[in-house]
Design a protein around this motif. Structure first.
Motif, PDB file in Angstrom:
ATOM      1  N   GLU A  12      38.172 -69.965  84.107  1.00  0.00           N
ATOM      2  CA  GLU A  12      38.350 -69.274  82.760  1.00  0.00           C
ATOM      3  C   GLU A  12      37.942 -68.001  82.765  1.00  0.00           C
ATOM      4  OE1 GLU A  12      36.639 -69.928  78.268  1.00  0.00           O
ATOM      5  OE2 GLU A  12      37.238 -71.758  79.469  1.00  0.00           O
ATOM      6  N   GLU A  13      36.729 -67.445  83.472  1.00  0.00           N
ATOM      7  CA  GLU A  13      36.146 -66.510  83.327  1.00  0.00           C
ATOM      8  C   GLU A  13      36.823 -65.381  83.952  1.00  0.00           C
ATOM      9  OE1 GLU A  13      32.162 -63.897  83.082  1.00  0.00           O
ATOM     10  OE2 GLU A  13      31.893 -65.951  83.800  1.00  0.00           O
ATOM     11  N   ALA A  14      37.475 -65.682  85.305  1.00  0.00           N
ATOM     12  CA  ALA A  14      38.423 -64.771  85.974  1.00  0.00           C
ATOM     13  C   ALA A  14      39.654 -64.681  85.194  1.00  0.00           C
ATOM     14  CB  ALA A  14      38.599 -65.482  87.262  1.00  0.00           C
ATOM     15  N   ALA A  15      40.189 -65.681  84.511  1.00  0.00           N
ATOM     16  CA  ALA A  15      41.580 -65.424  83.506  1.00  0.00           C
ATOM     17  C   ALA A  15      41.202 -64.440  82.599  1.00  0.00           C
ATOM     18  CB  ALA A  15      41.863 -66.879  83.237  1.00  0.00           C
ATOM     19  N   ARG A  16      39.982 -64.999  81.957  1.00  0.00           N
ATOM     20  CA  ARG A  16      39.698 -63.805  80.783  1.00  0.00           C
ATOM     21  C   ARG A  16      39.748 -62.400  81.270  1.00  0.00           C
ATOM     22  NH1 ARG A  16      35.641 -67.392  79.074  1.00  0.00           N
ATOM     23  NH2 ARG A  16      34.145 -66.009  79.786  1.00  0.00           N
ATOM     24  N   PHE A  17      39.116 -62.193  82.528  1.00  0.00           N
ATOM     25  CA  PHE A  17      38.827 -60.755  82.828  1.00  0.00           C
ATOM     26  C   PHE A  17      40.428 -60.102  83.122  1.00  0.00           C
ATOM     27  CE2 PHE A  17      38.246 -57.236  85.589  1.00  0.00           C
ATOM     28  CZ  PHE A  17      37.048 -56.665  85.197  1.00  0.00           C
ATOM     29  N   LEU A  18      40.979 -60.957  83.906  1.00  0.00           N
ATOM     30  CA  LEU A  18      42.384 -60.580  84.362  1.00  0.00           C
ATOM     31  C   LEU A  18      43.193 -60.157  83.108  1.00  0.00           C
ATOM     32  CD1 LEU A  18      43.083 -62.534  87.514  1.00  0.00           C
ATOM     33  CD2 LEU A  18      42.602 -60.255  87.409  1.00  0.00           C
ATOM     34  N   ALA A  19      43.048 -60.991  81.833  1.00  0.00           N
ATOM     35  CA  ALA A  19      43.729 -60.732  80.551  1.00  0.00           C
ATOM     36  C   ALA A  19      43.244 -59.570  79.990  1.00  0.00           C
ATOM     37  CB  ALA A  19      43.715 -62.054  79.827  1.00  0.00           C
ATOM     38  N   TRP A  20      41.991 -59.251  79.837  1.00  0.00           N
ATOM     39  CA  TRP A  20      41.424 -58.200  79.474  1.00  0.00           C
ATOM     40  C   TRP A  20      40.158 -57.824  80.351  1.00  0.00           C
ATOM     41  CZ3 TRP A  20      42.722 -53.599  77.565  1.00  0.00           C
ATOM     42  CH2 TRP A  20      42.082 -52.806  77.502  1.00  0.00           C
ATOM     43  N   PRO A  21      39.918 -56.608  80.952  1.00  0.00           N
ATOM     44  CA  PRO A  21      40.659 -55.335  80.774  1.00  0.00           C
ATOM     45  C   PRO A  21      41.877 -55.315  81.945  1.00  0.00           C
ATOM     46  CG  PRO A  21      38.782 -54.978  82.260  1.00  0.00           C
ATOM     47  CD  PRO A  21      38.810 -56.422  81.658  1.00  0.00           C
ATOM     48  N   GLY A  22      42.352 -56.366  82.515  1.00  0.00           N
ATOM     49  CA  GLY A  22      43.388 -56.449  83.793  1.00  0.00           C
ATOM     50  C   GLY A  22      44.585 -56.143  83.074  1.00  0.00           C
ATOM     51  N   ASP A  23      44.912 -56.656  81.824  1.00  0.00           N
ATOM     52  CA  ASP A  23      46.218 -57.012  81.325  1.00  0.00           C
ATOM     53  C   ASP A  23      47.206 -57.451  81.794  1.00  0.00           C
ATOM     54  OD1 ASP A  23      47.995 -56.353  79.015  1.00  0.00           O
ATOM     55  OD2 ASP A  23      48.437 -54.333  79.492  1.00  0.00           O
ATOM     56  N   PHE A  24      46.859 -58.802  82.440  1.00  0.00           N
ATOM     57  CA  PHE A  24      47.730 -59.281  83.301  1.00  0.00           C
ATOM     58  C   PHE A  24      47.698 -60.938  82.793  1.00  0.00           C
ATOM     59  CE2 PHE A  24      47.467 -62.380  87.226  1.00  0.00           C
ATOM     60  CZ  PHE A  24      48.624 -61.975  87.826  1.00  0.00           C
ATOM     61  N   ASP A  25      48.716 -61.194  82.561  1.00  0.00           N
ATOM     62  CA  ASP A  25      48.976 -62.558  81.952  1.00  0.00           C
ATOM     63  C   ASP A  25      49.953 -63.505  82.638  1.00  0.00           C
ATOM     64  OD1 ASP A  25      49.614 -64.872  80.256  1.00  0.00           O
ATOM     65  OD2 ASP A  25      49.569 -63.502  78.368  1.00  0.00           O
ATOM     66  N   LEU A  26      49.480 -64.516  83.188  1.00  0.00           N
ATOM     67  CA  LEU A  26      50.375 -65.462  83.955  1.00  0.00           C
ATOM     68  C   LEU A  26      51.401 -65.949  83.073  1.00  0.00           C
ATOM     69  CD1 LEU A  26      47.991 -66.938  86.601  1.00  0.00           C
ATOM     70  CD2 LEU A  26      49.793 -65.515  86.983  1.00  0.00           C
ATOM     71  N   ASP A  27      51.195 -65.751  81.824  1.00  0.00           N
ATOM     72  CA  ASP A  27      52.385 -66.678  80.850  1.00  0.00           C
ATOM     73  C   ASP A  27      53.305 -65.586  80.455  1.00  0.00           C
ATOM     74  OD1 ASP A  27      51.135 -69.295  80.927  1.00  0.00           O
ATOM     75  OD2 ASP A  27      49.728 -68.568  79.464  1.00  0.00           O
ATOM     76  N   ARG A  28      53.461 -64.655  81.067  1.00  0.00           N
ATOM     77  CA  ARG A  28      54.374 -63.499  80.883  1.00  0.00           C
ATOM     78  C   ARG A  28      55.340 -62.977  81.789  1.00  0.00           C
ATOM     79  NH1 ARG A  28      52.812 -59.730  75.985  1.00  0.00           N
ATOM     80  NH2 ARG A  28      50.949 -60.865  75.083  1.00  0.00           N
TER      81      ARG A  28
END
Length: 174
Positions: A12-28
């Motif tokens: 979860e922590e990695a996914a949250r960081f990649l979502a923001w600020p990484g702006d990287f979403d595996l669901d897109r």
């Protein structure tokens, strides 16, 4: 070895960081336009960003395949030679899209802006990298590698807007 995509989904922590600020979403992973590679190699969208950009795996294979990024404005570039290289870039330089000169000074300014908005960013990044079992390059090394990968010559990773046969513009120029 577990896939990095699975690890990101589980950590979860990695996914949250990649979502923001990484702006990287595996669901897109769906690109808004019909595109293909000029080489005819396989193209698989697997993630995206909030502005309509898409990350694609190129060719056959798994997460070791080259990664191409296409924005929603008709520009594209090869950004990594595999998913682990991309994730390392997103962890240490989530502002990579804002880099135009790829200088240390520019990178330091962008780091300062991000840290001003979120002082705990470095600690979050380090926890995300540890959760994924990744060692991190310096931002300067990650950006130098991005530039090297994105500006190498060749037709192998040229993205085409299929309906018009129009080539996407280079996102990163030498």
């Amino acid at each position: 070895m577990e896939s990095l995509i699975a690890a990101v989904r589980e950590q979860e922590e990695a996914a949250r960081f990649l979502a923001w600020p990484g702006d990287f979403d595996l669901d897109r992973g769906d690109h808004v336009e019909d595109v293909h590679l000029a080489s005819g190699a396989a193209l698989e969208g697997f993630a995206g960003d909030g502005s309509g950009g898409t990350y694609f795996f190129c060719g056959e294979g798994g997460e070791e395949r080259p990664v191409l990024y296409a924005d929603s404005e008709g520009s594209a570039a090869l950004v990594a030679t595999g998913l682990s290289e991309l994730v390392r870039l997103l962890l240490v330089a989530p502002w990579w899209r804002d880099c135009r000169a790829f200088t240390d000074e520019e990178s330091r300014e962008l780091v300062a802006e991000y840290l001003e908005d979120e002082p705990g960013l470095t600690a979050r990044r380090d926890r995300a990298a540890a959760a994924l079992g990744l060692s991190l390059p310096s931002p300067a090394d990650a950006l130098a590698r991005l530039r090297e990968v994105a500006t190498r010559p060749g037709e192998e990773f040229v993205l085409i807007f299929t309906p018009e046969g129009r080539t996407y513009e280079p996102l990163i120029t030498p």
